[in-house]
Design a protein around this motif. Structure first.
Motif, PDB file in Angstrom:
ATOM      1  N   SER A 105      -6.959   5.911 -11.821  1.00  0.00           N
ATOM      2  CA  SER A 105      -6.970   4.678 -11.614  1.00  0.00           C
ATOM      3  C   SER A 105      -7.294   4.304 -10.254  1.00  0.00           C
ATOM      4  CB  SER A 105      -5.653   3.983 -11.912  1.00  0.00           C
ATOM      5  OG  SER A 105      -4.862   4.164 -11.059  1.00  0.00           O
ATOM      6  N   THR A 106      -7.091   4.964  -9.064  1.00  0.00           N
ATOM      7  CA  THR A 106      -7.382   4.752  -7.541  1.00  0.00           C
ATOM      8  C   THR A 106      -8.858   5.428  -7.399  1.00  0.00           C
ATOM      9  OG1 THR A 106      -6.479   6.756  -6.917  1.00  0.00           O
ATOM     10  CG2 THR A 106      -5.014   4.749  -6.938  1.00  0.00           C
ATOM     11  N   LEU A 107      -9.042   6.508  -7.928  1.00  0.00           N
ATOM     12  CA  LEU A 107     -10.507   7.333  -7.723  1.00  0.00           C
ATOM     13  C   LEU A 107     -11.668   6.846  -8.642  1.00  0.00           C
ATOM     14  CD1 LEU A 107      -9.090  10.943  -7.568  1.00  0.00           C
ATOM     15  CD2 LEU A 107      -9.659   9.310  -5.584  1.00  0.00           C
ATOM     16  N   THR A 108     -11.189   6.544  -9.898  1.00  0.00           N
ATOM     17  CA  THR A 108     -12.192   6.041 -10.635  1.00  0.00           C
ATOM     18  C   THR A 108     -13.279   7.271 -10.906  1.00  0.00           C
ATOM     19  OG1 THR A 108     -13.703   4.828  -9.509  1.00  0.00           O
ATOM     20  CG2 THR A 108     -11.903   3.713 -10.573  1.00  0.00           C
ATOM     21  N   VAL A 109     -13.055   8.380 -10.695  1.00  0.00           N
ATOM     22  CA  VAL A 109     -13.820   9.770 -10.969  1.00  0.00           C
ATOM     23  C   VAL A 109     -12.802  10.796 -11.362  1.00  0.00           C
ATOM     24  CG1 VAL A 109     -15.572   8.839  -9.299  1.00  0.00           C
ATOM     25  CG2 VAL A 109     -13.933  10.446  -8.455  1.00  0.00           C
ATOM     26  N   ALA A 114       0.965  -1.218   0.151  1.00  0.00           N
ATOM     27  CA  ALA A 114      -0.119  -0.085   0.030  1.00  0.00           C
ATOM     28  C   ALA A 114       1.000   1.334  -0.100  1.00  0.00           C
ATOM     29  CB  ALA A 114      -0.997   0.003   1.175  1.00  0.00           C
ATOM     30  N   MET A 115       2.187   1.291   0.876  1.00  0.00           N
ATOM     31  CA  MET A 115       3.013   2.604   0.815  1.00  0.00           C
ATOM     32  C   MET A 115       3.552   2.618  -0.574  1.00  0.00           C
ATOM     33  SD  MET A 115       4.724   2.634   4.494  1.00  0.00           S
ATOM     34  CE  MET A 115       4.956   0.800   4.733  1.00  0.00           C
ATOM     35  N   ALA A 116       3.845   1.561  -1.361  1.00  0.00           N
ATOM     36  CA  ALA A 116       4.254   1.517  -2.529  1.00  0.00           C
ATOM     37  C   ALA A 116       3.342   2.301  -3.716  1.00  0.00           C
ATOM     38  CB  ALA A 116       4.884   0.153  -3.045  1.00  0.00           C
ATOM     39  N   ARG A 117       2.193   1.691  -3.551  1.00  0.00           N
ATOM     40  CA  ARG A 117       1.021   2.580  -4.210  1.00  0.00           C
ATOM     41  C   ARG A 117       0.834   3.894  -4.210  1.00  0.00           C
ATOM     42  NH1 ARG A 117      -3.771  -0.805  -2.982  1.00  0.00           N
ATOM     43  NH2 ARG A 117      -4.668   0.268  -4.705  1.00  0.00           N
ATOM     44  N   GLN A 118       0.823   4.149  -2.683  1.00  0.00           N
ATOM     45  CA  GLN A 118       0.643   5.525  -2.361  1.00  0.00           C
ATOM     46  C   GLN A 118       1.767   6.615  -2.855  1.00  0.00           C
ATOM     47  OE1 GLN A 118      -0.109   5.340   1.922  1.00  0.00           O
ATOM     48  NE2 GLN A 118      -1.718   3.925   1.598  1.00  0.00           N
ATOM     49  N   THR A 119       2.716   5.984  -3.155  1.00  0.00           N
ATOM     50  CA  THR A 119       4.057   6.702  -3.505  1.00  0.00           C
ATOM     51  C   THR A 119       4.198   7.194  -4.915  1.00  0.00           C
ATOM     52  OG1 THR A 119       5.280   5.505  -1.791  1.00  0.00           O
ATOM     53  CG2 THR A 119       6.586   6.971  -3.437  1.00  0.00           C
ATOM     54  N   VAL A 120       3.269   6.358  -5.757  1.00  0.00           N
ATOM     55  CA  VAL A 120       3.307   6.263  -7.155  1.00  0.00           C
ATOM     56  C   VAL A 120       2.896   7.900  -7.759  1.00  0.00           C
ATOM     57  CG1 VAL A 120       2.339   5.844  -9.377  1.00  0.00           C
ATOM     58  CG2 VAL A 120       2.826   4.054  -7.556  1.00  0.00           C
ATOM     59  N   ALA A 127      10.300  10.878  -1.899  1.00  0.00           N
ATOM     60  CA  ALA A 127       8.753  10.612  -2.055  1.00  0.00           C
ATOM     61  C   ALA A 127       8.278   9.491  -0.972  1.00  0.00           C
ATOM     62  CB  ALA A 127       8.416  10.470  -3.512  1.00  0.00           C
ATOM     63  N   LEU A 128       9.027   8.619  -1.058  1.00  0.00           N
ATOM     64  CA  LEU A 128       8.894   7.236  -0.279  1.00  0.00           C
ATOM     65  C   LEU A 128       8.700   7.412   1.188  1.00  0.00           C
ATOM     66  CD1 LEU A 128       8.180   4.367  -0.361  1.00  0.00           C
ATOM     67  CD2 LEU A 128      10.438   3.900  -0.347  1.00  0.00           C
ATOM     68  N   LEU A 129       9.768   8.567   1.664  1.00  0.00           N
ATOM     69  CA  LEU A 129      10.033   8.936   3.182  1.00  0.00           C
ATOM     70  C   LEU A 129       8.817   9.706   3.488  1.00  0.00           C
ATOM     71  CD1 LEU A 129      11.633   9.238   5.476  1.00  0.00           C
ATOM     72  CD2 LEU A 129      12.714  11.222   4.612  1.00  0.00           C
ATOM     73  N   ILE A 130       8.031  10.427   2.584  1.00  0.00           N
ATOM     74  CA  ILE A 130       6.909  11.130   2.925  1.00  0.00           C
ATOM     75  C   ILE A 130       5.964  10.151   3.092  1.00  0.00           C
ATOM     76  CG2 ILE A 130       5.061  12.708   2.021  1.00  0.00           C
ATOM     77  CD1 ILE A 130       7.271  14.444   0.666  1.00  0.00           C
ATOM     78  N   THR A 131       5.804   9.148   2.242  1.00  0.00           N
ATOM     79  CA  THR A 131       4.592   8.288   2.403  1.00  0.00           C
ATOM     80  C   THR A 131       4.822   7.472   3.668  1.00  0.00           C
ATOM     81  OG1 THR A 131       4.509   7.924  -0.004  1.00  0.00           O
ATOM     82  CG2 THR A 131       3.494   6.201   1.399  1.00  0.00           C
ATOM     83  N   VAL A 132       6.048   6.871   3.910  1.00  0.00           N
ATOM     84  CA  VAL A 132       6.495   6.275   5.228  1.00  0.00           C
ATOM     85  C   VAL A 132       5.900   7.001   6.388  1.00  0.00           C
ATOM     86  CG1 VAL A 132       8.154   5.124   6.659  1.00  0.00           C
ATOM     87  CG2 VAL A 132       8.116   4.754   4.208  1.00  0.00           C
ATOM     88  N   SER A 179       7.734  18.107 -17.475  1.00  0.00           N
ATOM     89  CA  SER A 179       7.262  17.993 -16.017  1.00  0.00           C
ATOM     90  C   SER A 179       5.789  17.854 -16.061  1.00  0.00           C
ATOM     91  CB  SER A 179       7.594  19.487 -15.038  1.00  0.00           C
ATOM     92  OG  SER A 179       6.936  19.054 -13.839  1.00  0.00           O
ATOM     93  N   SER A 180       4.955  18.836 -16.983  1.00  0.00           N
ATOM     94  CA  SER A 180       3.537  18.471 -16.843  1.00  0.00           C
ATOM     95  C   SER A 180       3.196  17.294 -17.548  1.00  0.00           C
ATOM     96  CB  SER A 180       3.233  19.545 -17.923  1.00  0.00           C
ATOM     97  OG  SER A 180       3.471  21.009 -17.132  1.00  0.00           O
ATOM     98  N   LEU A 181       3.971  16.898 -18.612  1.00  0.00           N
ATOM     99  CA  LEU A 181       3.675  15.401 -18.938  1.00  0.00           C
ATOM    100  C   LEU A 181       3.595  14.334 -18.014  1.00  0.00           C
ATOM    101  CD1 LEU A 181       5.400  15.292 -22.604  1.00  0.00           C
ATOM    102  CD2 LEU A 181       2.858  15.445 -22.014  1.00  0.00           C
ATOM    103  N   LEU A 182       4.559  14.346 -17.291  1.00  0.00           N
ATOM    104  CA  LEU A 182       4.653  13.376 -16.018  1.00  0.00           C
ATOM    105  C   LEU A 182       3.454  13.673 -15.000  1.00  0.00           C
ATOM    106  CD1 LEU A 182       8.460  13.424 -15.427  1.00  0.00           C
ATOM    107  CD2 LEU A 182       7.204  11.671 -16.334  1.00  0.00           C
ATOM    108  N   ALA A 183       3.416  14.896 -14.728  1.00  0.00           N
ATOM    109  CA  ALA A 183       2.208  15.254 -13.891  1.00  0.00           C
ATOM    110  C   ALA A 183       0.768  14.528 -14.568  1.00  0.00           C
ATOM    111  CB  ALA A 183       1.951  16.711 -13.790  1.00  0.00           C
ATOM    112  N   GLY A 184       0.790  14.866 -15.848  1.00  0.00           N
ATOM    113  CA  GLY A 184      -0.392  14.001 -16.560  1.00  0.00           C
ATOM    114  C   GLY A 184      -0.347  12.657 -16.200  1.00  0.00           C
ATOM    115  N   VAL A 185       0.832  12.021 -16.479  1.00  0.00           N
ATOM    116  CA  VAL A 185       0.578  10.375 -16.165  1.00  0.00           C
ATOM    117  C   VAL A 185       0.376  10.160 -14.676  1.00  0.00           C
ATOM    118  CG1 VAL A 185       2.216   8.411 -15.927  1.00  0.00           C
ATOM    119  CG2 VAL A 185       2.648  10.047 -17.719  1.00  0.00           C
ATOM    120  N   ALA A 186       0.794  10.970 -13.634  1.00  0.00           N
ATOM    121  CA  ALA A 186       0.352  11.022 -12.377  1.00  0.00           C
ATOM    122  C   ALA A 186      -1.280  10.953 -12.298  1.00  0.00           C
ATOM    123  CB  ALA A 186       1.023  11.915 -11.353  1.00  0.00           C
TER     124      ALA A 186
END
Length: 313
Positions: A223-227, A37-43, A265-270, A210-217
């Motif tokens: 995919s997690t919200l489905t809205v 779950a932490m790995a997924r939340q870091t994506v 990013a992983l540290l913030i999630t942890v 940077s904006s393209l990567l934000a778009g990927v994010a």
């Protein structure tokens, strides 16, 4: 004296944080599902931090990241509701985010408007555009398989896409001429210009990527919200900037580490997840996270000053 890689500090902090939470909450924190779950939340933060690393390496800043993610979810949901297949809809949504980056990069690189001002404006404009497209409400849409991107297992495509994007970003920054130009612009833009580097073009490329990567994010977030949610990801840009700074990148530019940003990013999630496992109120978690960020940056500044002093001698 050999200079220490910038990702060493955040990696040590991550190890210490994991050890602390594992000791205080061993029955829940170390469960495989919790780690996954932490790995997924870091994506989402991790993918955005890849682009922010490029921006900060040029001495810039991007405050529109959260709005871009929300805007992408809305565009994607609108397209899916209109009957567009999943892949073309996702690509179109990412492209829409990329166009916003082209505009911001042009204003920063060619019009030479301060990045803070430009991205503060685009942050507001994109949030408003998302609300307008969604008629100020969430847009429910059939995900058409996109919800599998961050499914609850190790084979989730979103996790491996994030790893692939991180490796690609590392290769670009480390081994390509473009990567050298990015650091040159951040170190001394005037000198870079005298060396024949088109600094405006570099900045346009950086903000677009940077904006393209934000778009990927944003696709990952959908995919997690489905809205499509125009109010989603409020304050995300602060987490992304914090991840990059924790990863050893100074806001003055000229340096940046993909590995450090991902560890940040992983540290913030942890820290957030560990607080939940310990039953800490959200406001306590926010105070603790903010304090850790400030301390980490202060320690990094002291380290850089010592390294500079050693090099001078």
């Amino acid at each position: 004296m050999k200079k220490r890689p910038p990702w060493v500090g955040p990696l040590v902090a991550l190890a210490l944080a994991c050890a602390l939470f594992a000791a205080l909450a061993p029955d829940t924190f170390l469960r495989s599902q919790s780690l996954l779950a932490m790995a997924r939340q870091t994506v989402v933060v991790g993918v955005c931090s890849l682009g922010m690393t490029l921006v900060i390496a040029t001495g810039g800043i991007d405050l529109s990241t959260g709005s871009l993610v929300a805007f992408t979810t809305v565009v994607l949901a609108k397209l899916l509701r209109a009957g567009v297949p999943a892949l073309p809809a996702a690509l179109a949504a990412v492209a829409a985010a990329g166009m916003a980056g082209v505009v911001a990069g042009t204003l920063v690189g060619r019009a030479r408007i301060a990045p803070f001002v430009v991205t503060l404006g685009t942050m507001s404009a994109l949030r408003g555009a998302a609300k307008g497209l969604a008629s100020e409400q969430k847009i429910d849409a059939d995900p058409r398989g996109l919800d599998a991107l961050l499914s609850a297992d190790l084979a989730a495509p979103g996790l491996w896409m994030t790893v692939a994007l991180a490796l690609l970003s590392f290769a670009v920054l480390t081994f390509t001429r473009f990567g050298r130009h990015v650091f040159a612009v951040g170190s001394n833009e005037a000198a870079a210009r005298l060396c024949g580097i088109d600094t405006g073009r570099v900045k346009i490329a950086v903000y677009t990527v940077s904006s393209l990567l934000a778009g990927v994010a944003g696709v990952m977030e959908f995919s997690t919200l489905t809205v499509g949610d125009p109010t989603d990801s409020m304050g995300l840009e602060l987490e992304v900037i914090a991840a990059v700074v924790l990863g050893g990148a100074p806001l003055s530019g000229g340096e940046g580490s993909v590995a450090g940003s991902m560890v940040g990013a992983l540290l913030i999630t942890v820290l957030r997840t560990g607080g939940v496992h310990l039953g800490l109120p959200s406001w306590v978690q926010e105070i603790a996270t903010g304090a850790i960020i400030v301390v980490a940056v202060a320690v990094d500044r002291v380290r850089r000053a010592r390294e500079a002093g050693t090099a001078a001698r």
